[in-house]
Design a protein around this motif. Structure first.
Motif: not given
Ligand SMILES: Nc1ncnc2c1ncn2[C@@H]1O[C@H](COP(=O)(O)OP(=O)(O)O)[C@@H](O)[C@H]1O
Ligand SMILES: [Mg+2]
Lengths: 300, 228
Positions: A189-199
């Motif tokens: 979940f944390l990783i997907s959030n990090t990547i969401k921010i990048t996106i």
């Protein structure tokens, strides 16, 4: 999907750049993966070793049937034949009370000599040593002997040690698995959030990439790389902990005399295999996290 | 180059932006798309490079059937089409050079080819000497020229522009028009949505007027035809 090396390099560069850009989220995700993987490492090392120890002990398990001291020779013989007739029994060996006392004295070494006093008045029982064909049948056979046989005083089969070890191991496995699944999902979940921010930070870039004809895979790749990177970074510390920790325990186990009979899984290849597994789990967590984000937030 | 038959587009919210478009545009043409705001011009443009998909009808662009087209072939279509917008859509942190090179990197051109082509197109729009500037250091007209350079980088056969001069003052608009005409002169088809009566009435080309999602007028060397 053949990809030019140049393109692969570009995706890695972009992925790295992305992680660098929101370094706080990167740090948080890496920390989450690290925590998760340290627990996975400790847990797996524990469970696998307990299992190993338990099955080692289990192979030695024999049932010692102590014969009631009131039984006469005929009755003892009867019992021996009955035991021989049991299903799944490999061998039945008689051991007289005198032999039992001798065994006890040898196994205790110098202290055992004190038992010599009992040679005149041996308090031990005659015994049958029953070996099961399959170690896991031991408990069932012992139960049958206790329930159905006469002239049996007691039955010993090291059930306490083996059984407790297995029970403990089962609980450890369940508790550990639940804990780890929860942690793995938190990390994902944390990783997907990090990547969401990048996106989101790269929305405009992605839009333009689409305008000029970038393929969807071309757009996705850097985010997979970012996830992979987070996962792999997160597995470095756990692997280091595993190597040093296991090395330390392995070295000191032998030094502690009482545990001489306990054999841990050998450092090589066990720790290497486990390290490889940790790295793999880290990578899977990372890629899975990015796949989730990319699917949700990158409508390419 | 572009063939549409009975093309309709209804957005998910129920708005029907195009309601039965029939049109043929030949290679090398220069076409103005005119009409009031909300007439459907932008939708028309979006359908051509499959930013939106038609709800019904037939569209062929460069002999590709856009309704039958698989998702993974859409990028290939877009590489044959250059797009220019009113708001330029440049990346603010990249230099002029990088903004143009970006379009070639994503289609996996070789670095050598990229260097060569970027300077070529920047020369074409007269910005060779500003390659190292970032968009903020340029005027609006210059930024639009960068966007045109980027659109041309891939040698598109078709350039579509949605109100490319909408944010520019008249003088700058003429500069842009001059560049577009030059591009058209080399054989590239151009479709340009515009609200500029002056431009349409001065540089006379084919005019397609859209109203309420329908083509109401299609004239060669036409006039703008609306009061502004
Ligand atoms: N993405 C969208 N979703 C819903 N409705 C839209 C969308 N884009 C445009 N429209 C509607 O479609 C109609 C045509 O819009 P557009 O093609 O942008 O016209 P123009 O470019 O001529 O101003 C308008 O009524 C507009 O509100
Ligand atoms: Mg519009």
């Amino acid at each position: 999907m053949a990809m030019k090396f140049r393109t692969l390099k570009r995706h890695f560069k972009e992925g790295l750049k992305n992680s660098w850009r929101n370094s706080w989220m990167t740090l948080a995700s890496v920390a989450a993966v690290t925590t998760t993987l340290i627990l996975v490492a400790v847990f797996l090392a524990l469970v696998l070793n307990l299992n190993y120890i338990a099955s080692g002990l289990e192979e030695d398990v024999q049932i010692k049937v102590l014969v009631d001291q009131t039984a006469n020779e005929e009755e003892i013989e009867e019992l021996g034949e009955a035991l021989d007739g049991l299903d799944n029994v490999e061998s039945v060996v008689f051991s007289s009370r005198d032999e039992e006392l001798q065994d006890l004295m040898t196994s205790m070494g110098e202290q055992g000599e004190a038992w010599g006093l009992f040679e005149q008045d041996n308090p031990l029982n005659d015994a049958f040593v029953v070996t099961a064909e399959e170690p896991q049948d031991t408990v069932a056979i012992a139960d049958v002997i206790i329930e159905d046989f006469d002239y049996v005083d007691r039955v010993n089969y090291g059930q306490d040690v083996v059984q407790n070890l297995f029970t403990f191991n089962n609980y450890a496995r369940i508790v550990g698995a639940v804990l780890i699944v929860a942690l793995v999902f938190t990390a994902i979940f944390l990783i997907s959030n990090t990547i969401k921010i990048t996106i989101i930070a790269r929305r405009k870039e992605i839009e333009i990439m689409k305008l000029v004809g970038a393929t969807n895979w071309f757009i996705r790749w850097p985010f997979f790389v970012e996830g992979l990177l987070l996962g792999i970074l997160g597995s470095i510390l756990p692997i280091a902990v595993l190597f040093t920790g296991y090395y330390y325990i392995d070295q000191n186990m032998g030094a502690v005399n009482q545990f001489d009979f306990i054999q841990l899984l050998p450092f090589t290849p066990f720790v290497w295999q486990l390290a490889g597994l940790i790295l793999l789990i880290g990578a899977v967590i990372g890629v899975w996290g990015s796949v989730m984000s990319v699917r949700k937030f990158l409508k390419v | 180059m572009i063939e549409m038959q009975q093309v309709k587009k209804t957005y998910p919210n129920g708005v029907t932006a195009l309601n039965g478009i029939d049109i043929n545009i030949d290679p090398g043409e220069f076409v103005y798309l005119v009409g009031q705001s909300g007439a459907g011009k932008s939708t028309f443009i979006k359908l051509i490079f499959r930013e939106e998909m038609a709800s019904s009808g037939q569209i062929r662009v460069n002999n590709k059937d856009l309704l039958e087209m698989k998702w993974r072939d859409v990028p290939l279509l877009r590489r044959e089409i250059g797009v220019v917008y009113q708001d330029f859509k440049l990346l603010p942190k990249m230099t002029v050079y990088e903004n143009v090179a970006f379009a070639l990197e994503v289609v996996e051109e070789s670095p050598r080819q990229i260097r060569k082509r970027v300077m070529e197109v920047l020369d074409q729009v007269g910005l060779k000497n500003k390659a190292r500037f970032i968009p903020d250091e340029l005027s609006g007209g210059e930024q639009q020229r960068v966007a045109i350079a980027r659109a041309m980088a891939n040698y598109p056969k078709l350039l579509i522009a949605d109100e490319p001069t909408g944010n520019l003052d008249p003088d700058t608009s003429w500069e842009i028009m001059k560049i577009l005409e030059e591009i058209n002169g080399t054989g590239t088809t151009i479709i340009m949505a515009t609200h500029s009566k002056e431009i349409v009435n001065t540089i006379k080309r084919r005019v397609i007027a859209i109203e309420g999602g329908l083509i109401v007028r299609d004239q060669h060397r036409g006039e703008y035809g609306y009061e502004v």
